[in-house]
Motif scaffolding. Structure first.
Motif, PDB file in Angstrom:
ATOM      1  N   CYS A 394       0.654  -1.200   0.046  1.00  0.00           N
ATOM      2  CA  CYS A 394      -0.174  -0.022   0.081  1.00  0.00           C
ATOM      3  C   CYS A 394       0.800   1.213   0.088  1.00  0.00           C
ATOM      4  N   ILE A 395       0.656   2.035  -1.086  1.00  0.00           N
ATOM      5  CA  ILE A 395       1.497   3.430  -1.071  1.00  0.00           C
ATOM      6  C   ILE A 395       1.142   4.338  -0.009  1.00  0.00           C
ATOM      7  N   GLY A 396      -0.211   4.294   0.219  1.00  0.00           N
ATOM      8  CA  GLY A 396      -0.675   5.372   1.247  1.00  0.00           C
ATOM      9  C   GLY A 396      -0.610   4.846   2.628  1.00  0.00           C
ATOM     10  N   MET A 397       0.301   3.955   2.982  1.00  0.00           N
ATOM     11  CA  MET A 397       0.507   3.404   4.414  1.00  0.00           C
ATOM     12  C   MET A 397       0.847   4.720   5.397  1.00  0.00           C
ATOM     13  N   ARG A 398       1.574   5.457   4.920  1.00  0.00           N
ATOM     14  CA  ARG A 398       2.313   6.578   5.964  1.00  0.00           C
ATOM     15  C   ARG A 398       0.841   7.648   6.169  1.00  0.00           C
ATOM     16  N   PHE A 399       0.239   7.894   5.099  1.00  0.00           N
ATOM     17  CA  PHE A 399      -0.990   8.676   5.123  1.00  0.00           C
ATOM     18  C   PHE A 399      -1.981   8.135   6.175  1.00  0.00           C
ATOM     19  N   ALA A 400      -2.243   6.792   6.014  1.00  0.00           N
ATOM     20  CA  ALA A 400      -3.293   6.091   6.817  1.00  0.00           C
ATOM     21  C   ALA A 400      -2.801   6.405   8.399  1.00  0.00           C
ATOM     22  N   ILE A 401      -1.658   5.796   8.646  1.00  0.00           N
ATOM     23  CA  ILE A 401      -1.017   5.785   9.903  1.00  0.00           C
ATOM     24  C   ILE A 401      -0.958   7.071  10.523  1.00  0.00           C
ATOM     25  N   MET A 402      -0.855   8.320   9.819  1.00  0.00           N
ATOM     26  CA  MET A 402      -0.972   9.694  10.058  1.00  0.00           C
ATOM     27  C   MET A 402      -2.217  10.068  10.807  1.00  0.00           C
ATOM     28  N   GLN A 403      -3.184   9.813   9.664  1.00  0.00           N
ATOM     29  CA  GLN A 403      -4.513   9.993  10.277  1.00  0.00           C
ATOM     30  C   GLN A 403      -5.210   9.543  11.526  1.00  0.00           C
ATOM     31  N   VAL A 404      -4.603   8.138  11.591  1.00  0.00           N
ATOM     32  CA  VAL A 404      -5.096   7.603  12.994  1.00  0.00           C
ATOM     33  C   VAL A 404      -4.179   8.112  14.121  1.00  0.00           C
ATOM     34  N   LYS A 405      -2.979   8.744  14.014  1.00  0.00           N
ATOM     35  CA  LYS A 405      -2.298   9.048  15.011  1.00  0.00           C
ATOM     36  C   LYS A 405      -2.942  10.521  15.330  1.00  0.00           C
ATOM     37  N   VAL A 406      -3.309  11.139  14.500  1.00  0.00           N
ATOM     38  CA  VAL A 406      -3.808  12.434  14.879  1.00  0.00           C
ATOM     39  C   VAL A 406      -5.207  12.250  15.614  1.00  0.00           C
ATOM     40  N   GLY A 407      -6.064  11.392  15.009  1.00  0.00           N
ATOM     41  CA  GLY A 407      -7.177  11.243  15.741  1.00  0.00           C
ATOM     42  C   GLY A 407      -6.906  10.844  17.268  1.00  0.00           C
ATOM     43  N   LEU A 408      -6.214   9.872  17.374  1.00  0.00           N
ATOM     44  CA  LEU A 408      -6.032   9.504  18.864  1.00  0.00           C
ATOM     45  C   LEU A 408      -5.229  10.552  19.615  1.00  0.00           C
ATOM     46  N   ALA A 409      -4.254  11.307  19.150  1.00  0.00           N
ATOM     47  CA  ALA A 409      -3.744  12.423  19.895  1.00  0.00           C
ATOM     48  C   ALA A 409      -4.835  13.495  20.085  1.00  0.00           C
ATOM     49  N   ALA A 410      -5.597  13.941  19.099  1.00  0.00           N
ATOM     50  CA  ALA A 410      -6.433  14.872  19.632  1.00  0.00           C
ATOM     51  C   ALA A 410      -7.526  14.620  20.583  1.00  0.00           C
ATOM     52  N   LEU A 411      -7.935  13.499  20.640  1.00  0.00           N
ATOM     53  CA  LEU A 411      -8.913  13.072  21.492  1.00  0.00           C
ATOM     54  C   LEU A 411      -8.562  12.367  23.132  1.00  0.00           C
ATOM     55  N   LEU A 412      -7.612  11.804  22.970  1.00  0.00           N
ATOM     56  CA  LEU A 412      -7.146  10.941  24.178  1.00  0.00           C
ATOM     57  C   LEU A 412      -6.461  11.918  25.039  1.00  0.00           C
ATOM     58  N   GLN A 413      -5.992  12.864  24.714  1.00  0.00           N
ATOM     59  CA  GLN A 413      -5.366  14.127  25.745  1.00  0.00           C
ATOM     60  C   GLN A 413      -6.259  14.760  26.660  1.00  0.00           C
ATOM     61  N   LYS A 414      -7.666  14.692  26.152  1.00  0.00           N
ATOM     62  CA  LYS A 414      -8.585  15.525  26.841  1.00  0.00           C
ATOM     63  C   LYS A 414      -9.829  14.684  27.398  1.00  0.00           C
ATOM     64  N   TYR A 415      -9.979  13.438  26.770  1.00  0.00           N
ATOM     65  CA  TYR A 415     -11.381  12.719  26.748  1.00  0.00           C
ATOM     66  C   TYR A 415     -10.798  11.398  27.305  1.00  0.00           C
TER      67      TYR A 415
END
Length: 450
Positions: A394-415
């Motif tokens: 998959c050529i988009g692996m880095r982008f996929a991982i980046m999406q997931v990391k941003v979602g986790l970081a944005a929510l878990l720090q406060k919720y």
């Protein structure tokens, strides 16, 4: 077959012979070492009948090599860093929504919310369009995006026929994708291209990189991702509007659902394992403190425990259960008398490897430490294949991982999240969906951390 210690077996689908791999080492040989014998996927391709069938995932032979070499530089780490702020902006509506859920003690369906979140990301980074799916779940982009996956028995049947008997699509001139979906995405891309070129709009996203390829501007491959050496790989062929639309459609199709499912399952496991959730939250808060509380590209790349959690989620819940290749040159299995004839389909069972206790003891347990450097040492590299491996990974692996990391970081720090009793456990997976999907959703509680 596995209990008999076999490395492979075979079966037929109608008249189509299939070669099924049971050994990661044999997977490595077919996906990488002897790739020249297995260069193609088995998907239907006919640009005339279905313009969106001719993209990087399904193209074959020299067409695929040319397109891969042209597009590879758009997915390097440097380009991901360039798109990061565009992606991060999509978390604003996600946090607003989560704040509302927490304040009003509402449960939410993680399936639906993360689908809308990743639609916003792909729409913004892939098409340069503010979809606002988190604000409006009935937006036009959301409607056609979900329709592109066409859940249901008829679409599942068409998908199977396109793999095992693709000539029927050619003979009867049947498009795999719905004409109205094709029209919507084609018009969206063409209008975006026209507007940007006429108004000299430059935006840090995938579409800008596609416009550069259309105009034969060489994009620097800053980390040599996906380099394929071939006599025709350097041919200067610009992308047409239709080809750009096909690649943008693939970017959307492959990017929003897979990342949404990974986020959904990751939050479910974190909500089910509070000690893991707390450990990840502590890492997020500690790393972000070093960056002034800001979520940055460098910050999320520094979150090593988060990467372990994502890797373990992809192990336990790979978005697709297996990958296919087609034998393009007659091949003799090493150290055997077995011949794989041209056109035989090869199946690599990702989910089976991921749940094999030989590689992952107690495979139903969610344990991010499986992906510590010590525990990965000695485990076969091809026993973990959520993105495939080899030149057609998959050529988009880095982008996929980046999406997931941003979602986790944005929510878990406060919720803080927990599983609501409305969630049906064990999951019943939807057999009519393209990707691994819980049929009845995953419902979570959320509360704000004081």
């Amino acid at each position: 077959m596995k209990r008999r210690r076999l490395a492979y077996c075979g079966f037929y689908t109608f008249a189509q012979p299939n070669f099924f791999i049971l050994d990661p080492e044999l997977s490595k040989r077919i996906l990488s070492k002897d790739f020249q014998h297995f260069t193609d996927r088995c998907f239907f391709v006919n640009e005339e009948i279905d313009p969106f069938s001719a993209h990087l995932l399904s193209l074959k032979g020299s067409q695929w090599k040319l397109r891969r070499n042209k597009i590879s530089p758009t997915f390097t780490s440097g380009k991901m860093k360039m798109m990061f702020e565009t992606l991060l902006n999509c978390t604003k509506d996600l946090r607003v929504l989560m704040e509302d859920f927490a304040e009003n003690y509402q449960i939410f369906n993680a399936n639906e919310i993360f689908e809308r979140f990743t639609i916003d990301i792909i729409g913004s980074c892939g098409f340069g369009i503010e979809c606002n799916s988190l604000r409006d779940p009935n937006s036009e982009f959301t409607k056609y995006g979900k329709k592109a996956l066409k859940e249901g028995a008829w679409h599942q049947f068409k998908m199977n026929v396109s793999i095992f008997a693709p000539n029927l699509f050619d003979s009867f001139r049947i498009p795999l994708n719905s004409p109205d979906v094709t029209r919507f995405f084609m018009n969206t891309v063409k209008e975006t291209l026209r507007y940007r070129e006429e108004n000299n709009v430059v935006r840090k996203d995938f579409m800008h990189l596609m416009i550069q390829l259309k105009n034969n501007v060489k994009i620097e491959n800053d980390d040599n991702i996906g380099e394929l050496k071939s006599k025709d790989s350097g041919t200067a062929v610009s992308l047409t509007d239709q080809q750009i639309a096909a690649e943008a459609f693939l970017f959307f199709f492959a990017g929003f659902e897979t990342s949404a499912r990974t986020l959904t399952f990751c939050f479910y496991e974190l909500a089910s394992n509070m000690e893991i959730q707390e450990k990840l939250r502590t890492e997020i808060q500690n790393v972000l403190a070093k960056y002034g509380g800001r979520v940055t590209y460098d910050a999320v790349m520094e979150m090593t425990y988060m990467q372990k959690c994502i890797s373990e989620t992809l192990r336990k819940y790979p978005p697709i259960p297996g990958i296919t290749r087609k034998c393009t040159e007659r091949y003799k299995l090493p150290d055997t008398n077995v011949i794989i004839e041209k056109d035989v389909l090869i199946f690599v069972p990702i989910s089976a490897f991921h749940h094999d206790p030989e590689y992952y003891p107690n495979p139903e347990k969610f344990d991010p430490e499986r992906f510590s450097s010590e525990n990965q040492f000695g485990r076969h590299q091809y026993a973990w294949l959520p993105f495939g491996e080899g030149p057609r990974a998959c050529i988009g692996m880095r982008f996929a991982i980046m999406q997931v990391k941003v979602g986790l970081a944005a929510l878990l720090q406060k919720y803080k999240f927990s599983v609501n009793s409305k969630t049906q456990i064990p999951f019943v997976f939807d057999p009519m969906h393209v990707f691994l999907t819980p049929k009845h959703g995953i419902w979570l509680n959320v509360e704000k951390i004081k």
